[in-house]
Design a protein around this motif. Structure first.
Motif, PDB file in Angstrom:
ATOM      1  N   PHE A 250      39.731  38.790  44.023  1.00 40.75           N
ATOM      2  CA  PHE A 250      39.610  38.747  42.568  1.00 40.75           C
ATOM      3  C   PHE A 250      39.358  40.136  41.999  1.00 40.75           C
ATOM      4  N   SER A 251      38.448  40.895  42.605  1.00 41.01           N
ATOM      5  CA  SER A 251      38.171  42.244  42.096  1.00 41.01           C
ATOM      6  C   SER A 251      39.369  43.162  42.314  1.00 41.01           C
ATOM      7  N   TYR A 252      40.141  42.921  43.374  1.00 44.25           N
ATOM      8  CA  TYR A 252      41.346  43.715  43.634  1.00 44.25           C
ATOM      9  C   TYR A 252      42.384  43.481  42.540  1.00 44.25           C
ATOM     10  N   ILE A 253      42.629  42.210  42.226  1.00 47.72           N
ATOM     11  CA  ILE A 253      43.582  41.871  41.166  1.00 47.72           C
ATOM     12  C   ILE A 253      43.081  42.374  39.814  1.00 47.72           C
ATOM     13  N   LEU A 254      41.774  42.223  39.581  1.00 48.90           N
ATOM     14  CA  LEU A 254      41.188  42.691  38.325  1.00 48.90           C
ATOM     15  C   LEU A 254      41.323  44.201  38.186  1.00 48.90           C
ATOM     16  N   SER A 255      41.090  44.926  39.271  1.00 48.83           N
ATOM     17  CA  SER A 255      41.241  46.391  39.250  1.00 48.83           C
ATOM     18  C   SER A 255      42.668  46.779  38.907  1.00 48.83           C
TER      19      SER A 255
ATOM     20  N   LEU B 259      31.039  41.744  40.869  1.00 44.82           N
ATOM     21  CA  LEU B 259      32.360  41.955  40.269  1.00 44.82           C
ATOM     22  C   LEU B 259      32.312  43.044  39.209  1.00 44.82           C
ATOM     23  N   TRP B 260      31.249  43.044  38.425  1.00 43.38           N
ATOM     24  CA  TRP B 260      31.096  44.036  37.358  1.00 43.38           C
ATOM     25  C   TRP B 260      30.981  45.447  37.935  1.00 43.38           C
ATOM     26  N   MET B 261      30.444  45.549  39.163  1.00 46.14           N
ATOM     27  CA  MET B 261      30.255  46.861  39.796  1.00 46.14           C
ATOM     28  C   MET B 261      31.367  47.208  40.780  1.00 46.14           C
TER      29      MET B 261
ATOM     30  N   SER C 149      33.579  43.779  50.093  1.00 47.75           N
ATOM     31  CA  SER C 149      33.232  42.364  49.937  1.00 47.75           C
ATOM     32  C   SER C 149      32.519  41.825  51.166  1.00 47.75           C
ATOM     33  N   PHE C 150      32.864  42.346  52.359  1.00 46.65           N
ATOM     34  CA  PHE C 150      32.199  41.888  53.573  1.00 46.65           C
ATOM     35  C   PHE C 150      30.812  42.515  53.740  1.00 46.65           C
TER      36      PHE C 150
END
Length: 312
Positions: A100-105, A184-186, A245-246
């Protein structure tokens, strides 16, 4: 004119001799890399290499390590209930904060790339800044404070949504969700910057050529030109996001403590920190870190397999 084979020197001299020749040729570059590589080897490579044999010992940092075979791994998977909770939480974090953070980035970097120069710089800094500072935890603790003075509680009570303050940082119903949101925000860190750089480095003439070949809209440009042209940056960002993420744990530790209530936000990294930095059971902590390293290695192999076609 006869074509020259660029790999001829390597074939003629042998791989290692050719590598040594290139290192001497570019010795100035390697000299500039030396300070970083020295610190990286001492504080990253050496500890990772040491963690495997140490995982087979009972070591408390005072007495001599005692070889215990697979006992640490046996205990970890069969007798450590908290570790199983940590594995579940880590997988949840990896699923939500990785892809999700990858797509958001990527989406944010794409939108920023459409702005003028000043707005590009401004919004890049705005989204990257949270990943640079640790004082962000103080802000979130103030927002999520479990009394009526917490900003979120105050707003929700004023709107009539809540009748009493919610314990965002101690109630197991909220802890995991709150930590995922803050993570996610960070998450707009090095991976986000790599994707931004990828957008900047695309040759504009490729879009003109694409228009001539029949590409009609921005979505077709994105899938047929932009993404294939950003293979190295996309791969780098994916590896960074998956690794982050891990190894998530710092956010939860700073927000909800270590351990969190009923281990609701306890991750494998938190488990390793607990045994390594608090209990000083370094052998057991090394076994935990080795399992985490193996999981990250498999995930990165999968990412390389999925995105490798864009590097050709």
């Amino acid at each position: 004119m006869a074509k020259t084979n660029p790999e001829a020197p390597m074939i003629k001299q042998g791989k290692w001799k050719y590598t040594w020749h290139m290192m001497k040729t570019n010795k100035a570059c390697y000299a500039m890399l030396l300070p970083f590589m020295s610190l990286f080897i001492i504080f990253t490579v050496v500890p990772v290499v040491m963690s495997l044999p140490m995982g087979f010992t009972n070591f408390n940092m005072i007495e001599t390590p005692k070889f215990v075979g697979l006992s640490n791994f046996y205990t970890l998977f069969l007798n450590d209930d908290v570790f199983l909770i940590a594995v579940r939480n880590t997988l949840i974090f990896a699923i939500f904060t990785g892809p999700f953070s990858y797509i958001l980035s990527f989406i944010i970097a794409w939108l920023i790339n459409e702005m003028n120069a000043f707005l590009k710089t401004f919004f890049t800094f705005v989204f990257y800044a949270p990943s640079m500072t640790t004082s962000v935890y103080v802000t979130w603790q103030l927002i999520l404070s479990g009394d009526s003075y917490g900003y979120l509680n105050a707003v929700l009570i004023d709107l009539g949504i809540l009748n009493e303050p919610a314990q965002w940082l101690t109630d197991t119903n909220y802890i995991l969700t709150v930590v995922i949101i803050v993570q996610l925000w960070m998450s707009m860190g090095a991976g986000f910057l790599a994707i931004r750089a990828g957008f900047q480095n695309i040759d504009k003439s490729m879009y003109e050529a694409g228009a001539i070949e029949g590409i009609k809209n921005r979505w077709q440009e994105l899938f047929y030109i932009t993404i294939p042209s950003m293979g190295p940056q996309l791969l780098f960002a994916a590896v960074i996001q998956i690794s982050a993420s891990f190894t998530v744990g710092v956010v939860g530790q700073n927000l909800v403590g270590l351990p969190s209530t009923d281990y609701a936000a306890h991750t494998i990294m938190n488990h390793a920190t607990d045994y390594g930095n608090i209990r000083y059971e370094m052998g057991y902590a090394s076994a935990i870190c080795f399992v985490l390293f193996a999981a990250m290695l498999l995930a990165n192999k999968g990412i390389n397999w999925l995105l490798g076609k864009y590097l050709d």
